[in-house]
Motif scaffolding. Sequence first.
Motif, PDB file in Angstrom:
ATOM      1  N   GLN A  38       0.077  -9.841  10.656  1.00  0.00           N
ATOM      2  CA  GLN A  38      -0.537  -8.899   9.727  1.00  0.00           C
ATOM      3  C   GLN A  38       0.460  -8.500   8.651  1.00  0.00           C
ATOM      4  O   GLN A  38       1.658  -8.399   8.904  1.00  0.00           O
ATOM      5  CB  GLN A  38      -1.028  -7.662  10.464  1.00  0.00           C
TER       6      GLN A  38
ATOM      7  N   ILE B 247       1.529  -2.683   5.202  1.00  0.00           N
ATOM      8  CA  ILE B 247       1.301  -1.916   3.972  1.00  0.00           C
ATOM      9  C   ILE B 247       1.567  -0.447   4.267  1.00  0.00           C
ATOM     10  O   ILE B 247       1.092   0.091   5.266  1.00  0.00           O
ATOM     11  CB  ILE B 247      -0.138  -2.092   3.455  1.00  0.00           C
TER      12      ILE B 247
ATOM     13  N   LEU C  89       0.824   3.246   2.884  1.00  0.00           N
ATOM     14  CA  LEU C  89      -0.017   4.059   2.012  1.00  0.00           C
ATOM     15  C   LEU C  89       0.558   5.472   1.983  1.00  0.00           C
ATOM     16  O   LEU C  89       0.671   6.130   3.015  1.00  0.00           O
ATOM     17  CB  LEU C  89      -1.460   4.086   2.531  1.00  0.00           C
TER      18      LEU C  89
ATOM     19  N   VAL D 113      -8.453   2.989   3.004  1.00  0.00           N
ATOM     20  CA  VAL D 113      -8.518   2.341   4.317  1.00  0.00           C
ATOM     21  C   VAL D 113      -9.823   1.552   4.444  1.00  0.00           C
ATOM     22  O   VAL D 113      -9.833   0.401   4.883  1.00  0.00           O
ATOM     23  CB  VAL D 113      -8.388   3.385   5.448  1.00  0.00           C
TER      24      VAL D 113
ATOM     25  N   LEU E 136      -9.773  -1.629   2.227  1.00  0.00           N
ATOM     26  CA  LEU E 136      -8.963  -2.695   2.814  1.00  0.00           C
ATOM     27  C   LEU E 136      -9.674  -3.320   4.019  1.00  0.00           C
ATOM     28  O   LEU E 136      -9.662  -4.547   4.182  1.00  0.00           O
ATOM     29  CB  LEU E 136      -7.596  -2.166   3.236  1.00  0.00           C
ATOM     30  N   ARG E 137     -10.289  -2.499   4.836  1.00  0.00           N
ATOM     31  CA  ARG E 137     -10.976  -2.993   6.029  1.00  0.00           C
ATOM     32  C   ARG E 137     -12.164  -3.883   5.636  1.00  0.00           C
ATOM     33  O   ARG E 137     -12.431  -4.898   6.282  1.00  0.00           O
ATOM     34  CB  ARG E 137     -11.435  -1.831   6.888  1.00  0.00           C
TER      35      ARG E 137
ATOM     36  N   TYR F 195      -4.268  -6.765   7.641  1.00  0.00           N
ATOM     37  CA  TYR F 195      -3.370  -5.717   7.168  1.00  0.00           C
ATOM     38  C   TYR F 195      -2.988  -4.788   8.306  1.00  0.00           C
ATOM     39  O   TYR F 195      -3.808  -4.432   9.137  1.00  0.00           O
ATOM     40  CB  TYR F 195      -4.024  -4.895   6.055  1.00  0.00           C
ATOM     41  N   ASP F 196      -1.731  -4.385   8.307  1.00  0.00           N
ATOM     42  CA  ASP F 196      -1.239  -3.366   9.238  1.00  0.00           C
ATOM     43  C   ASP F 196      -0.875  -2.164   8.376  1.00  0.00           C
ATOM     44  O   ASP F 196       0.190  -2.127   7.767  1.00  0.00           O
ATOM     45  CB  ASP F 196      -0.026  -3.891  10.003  1.00  0.00           C
ATOM     46  N   LEU F 197      -1.782  -1.198   8.288  1.00  0.00           N
ATOM     47  CA  LEU F 197      -1.631  -0.066   7.377  1.00  0.00           C
ATOM     48  C   LEU F 197      -0.986   1.120   8.072  1.00  0.00           C
ATOM     49  O   LEU F 197      -1.425   1.546   9.141  1.00  0.00           O
ATOM     50  CB  LEU F 197      -3.002   0.341   6.831  1.00  0.00           C
ATOM     51  N   THR F 198       0.069   1.645   7.444  1.00  0.00           N
ATOM     52  CA  THR F 198       0.710   2.881   7.878  1.00  0.00           C
ATOM     53  C   THR F 198       0.436   3.921   6.802  1.00  0.00           C
ATOM     54  O   THR F 198       0.758   3.704   5.641  1.00  0.00           O
ATOM     55  CB  THR F 198       2.234   2.680   8.044  1.00  0.00           C
ATOM     56  N   HIS F 199      -0.174   5.048   7.193  1.00  0.00           N
ATOM     57  CA  HIS F 199      -0.513   6.100   6.229  1.00  0.00           C
ATOM     58  C   HIS F 199       0.381   7.312   6.461  1.00  0.00           C
ATOM     59  O   HIS F 199       0.499   7.807   7.576  1.00  0.00           O
ATOM     60  CB  HIS F 199      -1.984   6.499   6.375  1.00  0.00           C
TER      61      HIS F 199
ATOM     62  N   PHE G  54       7.947  -3.165   4.739  1.00  0.00           N
ATOM     63  CA  PHE G  54       6.577  -3.248   4.244  1.00  0.00           C
ATOM     64  C   PHE G  54       6.503  -4.293   3.139  1.00  0.00           C
ATOM     65  O   PHE G  54       7.440  -4.437   2.362  1.00  0.00           O
ATOM     66  CB  PHE G  54       6.120  -1.884   3.710  1.00  0.00           C
TER      67      PHE G  54
END
Length: 80
Positions: free
Chosen positions: A3, A6, A8, A20, A23-24, A32-36, A52
């Motif tokens: 993944q 990213i 955010l 989110v 992207l989904r 994607y591996d999203l970190t918010h 990232f």
Amino acid sequence: MTQTPILLVEDFAPDARLIVEMLRDAEGGDEYDLTHVRTMAAAEAALGGQKFSCVLLDLGLPGSRRGSVWWPPARMGRLS
């Protein structure tokens, strides 16, 4: 499957949820591996512990000046 990481940086929850969801719903959205995080301090901490491929940055964060954010160049080295 690997993944793409990213980060955010967004303090306004409705905007973060929208990003989110976008992207989904995008083609390949599961790649994607999203970190918010909500603050620049939290973003710097995240960058200190992980690499990232992309940073999605809210330029209107509290503490920024007129829509511009100073980002320490040393932290930019954590981007892959």
